[in-house]
Design a protein around this motif. Structure first.
Motif, PDB file in Angstrom:
ATOM      1  N   HIS A  15       8.929  -0.686  -5.651  1.00  0.00           N
ATOM      2  CA  HIS A  15       9.263  -0.525  -4.227  1.00  0.00           C
ATOM      3  C   HIS A  15       8.022  -0.211  -3.431  1.00  0.00           C
ATOM      4  N   ARG A  16       7.164   0.619  -4.007  1.00  0.00           N
ATOM      5  CA  ARG A  16       5.945   0.954  -3.296  1.00  0.00           C
ATOM      6  C   ARG A  16       5.109  -0.302  -3.133  1.00  0.00           C
ATOM      7  N   GLY A  17       5.078  -1.133  -4.190  1.00  0.00           N
ATOM      8  CA  GLY A  17       4.276  -2.352  -4.092  1.00  0.00           C
ATOM      9  C   GLY A  17       4.825  -3.283  -3.036  1.00  0.00           C
ATOM     10  N   LEU A  18       6.149  -3.415  -2.983  1.00  0.00           N
ATOM     11  CA  LEU A  18       6.753  -4.301  -2.009  1.00  0.00           C
ATOM     12  C   LEU A  18       6.545  -3.780  -0.605  1.00  0.00           C
ATOM     13  N   HIS A  19       6.674  -2.421  -0.496  1.00  0.00           N
ATOM     14  CA  HIS A  19       6.461  -1.834   0.818  1.00  0.00           C
ATOM     15  C   HIS A  19       5.015  -2.055   1.236  1.00  0.00           C
ATOM     16  N   LYS A  32       2.797 -13.420  -1.518  1.00  0.00           N
ATOM     17  CA  LYS A  32       2.749 -13.976  -2.884  1.00  0.00           C
ATOM     18  C   LYS A  32       1.462 -13.586  -3.584  1.00  0.00           C
ATOM     19  N   ARG A  33       0.356 -13.706  -2.828  1.00  0.00           N
ATOM     20  CA  ARG A  33      -0.932 -13.345  -3.429  1.00  0.00           C
ATOM     21  C   ARG A  33      -0.974 -11.865  -3.797  1.00  0.00           C
ATOM     22  N   ALA A  34      -0.406 -11.069  -2.949  1.00  0.00           N
ATOM     23  CA  ALA A  34      -0.402  -9.630  -3.234  1.00  0.00           C
ATOM     24  C   ALA A  34       0.431  -9.334  -4.480  1.00  0.00           C
ATOM     25  N   ILE A  35       1.588 -10.014  -4.545  1.00  0.00           N
ATOM     26  CA  ILE A  35       2.453  -9.790  -5.737  1.00  0.00           C
ATOM     27  C   ILE A  35       1.728 -10.221  -7.018  1.00  0.00           C
ATOM     28  N   LEU A  36       1.076 -11.343  -6.961  1.00  0.00           N
ATOM     29  CA  LEU A  36       0.345 -11.804  -8.152  1.00  0.00           C
ATOM     30  C   LEU A  36      -0.780 -10.854  -8.522  1.00  0.00           C
ATOM     31  N   GLU A  37      -1.446 -10.319  -7.486  1.00  0.00           N
ATOM     32  CA  GLU A  37      -2.531  -9.365  -7.754  1.00  0.00           C
ATOM     33  C   GLU A  37      -1.983  -8.119  -8.399  1.00  0.00           C
ATOM     34  N   LEU A  38      -0.832  -7.634  -7.891  1.00  0.00           N
ATOM     35  CA  LEU A  38      -0.230  -6.449  -8.508  1.00  0.00           C
ATOM     36  C   LEU A  38       0.194  -6.738  -9.955  1.00  0.00           C
ATOM     37  N   ARG A  40      -1.179  -8.695 -11.979  1.00  0.00           N
ATOM     38  CA  ARG A  40      -2.364  -8.749 -12.830  1.00  0.00           C
ATOM     39  C   ARG A  40      -2.983  -7.374 -13.035  1.00  0.00           C
ATOM     40  N   SER A  41      -2.914  -6.533 -11.998  1.00  0.00           N
ATOM     41  CA  SER A  41      -3.672  -5.273 -12.066  1.00  0.00           C
ATOM     42  C   SER A  41      -2.821  -4.053 -12.368  1.00  0.00           C
ATOM     43  N   ASP A  42      -1.590  -4.076 -12.023  1.00  0.00           N
ATOM     44  CA  ASP A  42      -0.758  -2.889 -12.170  1.00  0.00           C
ATOM     45  C   ASP A  42       0.215  -3.120 -13.340  1.00  0.00           C
ATOM     46  N   TRP A  43      -0.024  -2.361 -14.433  1.00  0.00           N
ATOM     47  CA  TRP A  43       0.790  -2.551 -15.655  1.00  0.00           C
ATOM     48  C   TRP A  43       2.211  -2.079 -15.414  1.00  0.00           C
ATOM     49  N   GLU A  44       2.360  -0.918 -14.712  1.00  0.00           N
ATOM     50  CA  GLU A  44       3.699  -0.389 -14.456  1.00  0.00           C
ATOM     51  C   GLU A  44       4.481  -1.330 -13.550  1.00  0.00           C
ATOM     52  N   PHE A  45       3.818  -1.913 -12.572  1.00  0.00           N
ATOM     53  CA  PHE A  45       4.483  -2.872 -11.679  1.00  0.00           C
ATOM     54  C   PHE A  45       4.927  -4.093 -12.471  1.00  0.00           C
ATOM     55  N   ARG A  46       4.048  -4.512 -13.383  1.00  0.00           N
ATOM     56  CA  ARG A  46       4.381  -5.695 -14.178  1.00  0.00           C
ATOM     57  C   ARG A  46       5.619  -5.440 -15.046  1.00  0.00           C
ATOM     58  N   ARG A  47       5.710  -4.216 -15.599  1.00  0.00           N
ATOM     59  CA  ARG A  47       6.861  -3.872 -16.431  1.00  0.00           C
ATOM     60  C   ARG A  47       8.118  -3.753 -15.570  1.00  0.00           C
TER      61      ARG A  47
END
Length: 289
Positions: A15-19, A32-38, A40-47
């Protein structure tokens, strides 16, 4: 519930990432680019995204499947190793089987050869049995003929025995007459040989049994000429035993009478070779007439 807490954190992170993406971007492309970056970089977001999409459970199942596959691969490796060992053992057994098959083939050939030999031997035994039976029949016939001949021979022997008894009775009578006639003829020869009118007789009872081994009367014809005593035995025929007995008589005469000189003479019509050899060895002269 560690799982629920972890999931809650993942949702909060998403939610924080989307916000953040919503507040910091102006367009859909930037989002879209931001989501892809997250991702790639944020393991918790990816999970968190994977959980929302149901991928986390799939990944966990895949991980378990991979673990099970790894265990299965280990077991397969062990099975393959055992299969390889079994393959080598099977090859060795196959070699042994081939070797045994060759040996069995050789043995079968040998058994076949032995069977052929056995057949030939059986045929020979059958032939020999026939020959033996024929020989046994011949032997039985010969035994019968031998038994018959034996009966004939026993009859002839009995007849010969009776004839021999009659002949012996006649021979003993004729022998006495012939022996006395020969001795008388030889005495006349002695008279002519020594030039004397009479031949004396020495008689001595041999108590010690020197001559014959038991006490008996000993008689020896004696011719005394000059200082020599001629001891004479007159017989129609002479054997080795006669020569030995005469020599013992002469030894007894020499022991008892002790003459200066003696000469041993046997006058006979016949003396065989052995008697002559014995006479030569015992210094006895044999005169044949």
């Amino acid at each position: 519930m560690p799982g629920r807490k972890s999931k809650a954190r993942e949702l909060q992170s998403m939610h924080r990432g989307l916000h953040y993406m919503a507040s910091g971007t102006t367009g859909q492309g930037d989002l879209k680019r931001a989501i892809l970056e997250l991702l790639r970089s944020d393991w918790e977001f990816r999970r968190a995204v994977a959980a929302e999409l149901g991928l986390l459970e799939i990944l966990e199942r895949l991980a378990k499947i991979e673990e099970r596959m790894a265990r299965i691969e280990e077991r397969l490796l062990k099975v393959e190793e055992r299969i390889e060992e079994h393959t080598r053992a099977i090859r060795a057994l196959q070699e042994q089987v081939r070797s045994l098959q060759e040996q069995v083939k050789v043995l079968q050939e040998q058994v076949k050869a032995l069977q052929e030999q056995m057949v030939k031997l059986q045929e020979q035994v059958l032939e020999h049995s026939k020959a033996i039976r024929a020989l046994q029949e011949q032997v039985a016939k010969l035994e019968e003929r031998i038994e018959e001949h034996s009966r004939v021979i026993r009859g002839l022997q009995e007849e010969l025995r009776r004839f021999g008894d009659r002949l012996a009775a006649l021979g003993s009578r004729w022998g006495l007459y012939a022996e006395e006639a020969v001795r008388e003829s030889l005495r006349r020869f002695l008279h002519e040989y020594f030039g004397v009118a009479q031949v004396g007789k020495w008689e001595y009872f041999d108590r010690e049994g020197v001559v014959f081994g038991y006490p008996t009367l000993i008689e020896v014809d004696v011719v005394v000429k000059d200082d020599t005593h001629y001891l004479v035995e007159v017989k129609s025929s002479v054997s080795v035993a006669d020569v030995k007995v005469f020599n013992e008589k002469c030894k007894l005469y020499q022991k008892v009478v002790k003459p200066p000189k003696t000469k041993k003479i046997i006058v006979t019509c016949y003396a065989d070779d052995r008697a002559r050899e014995a006479a030569k060895a015992l210094d006895v002269e044999i005169i044949t007439r």
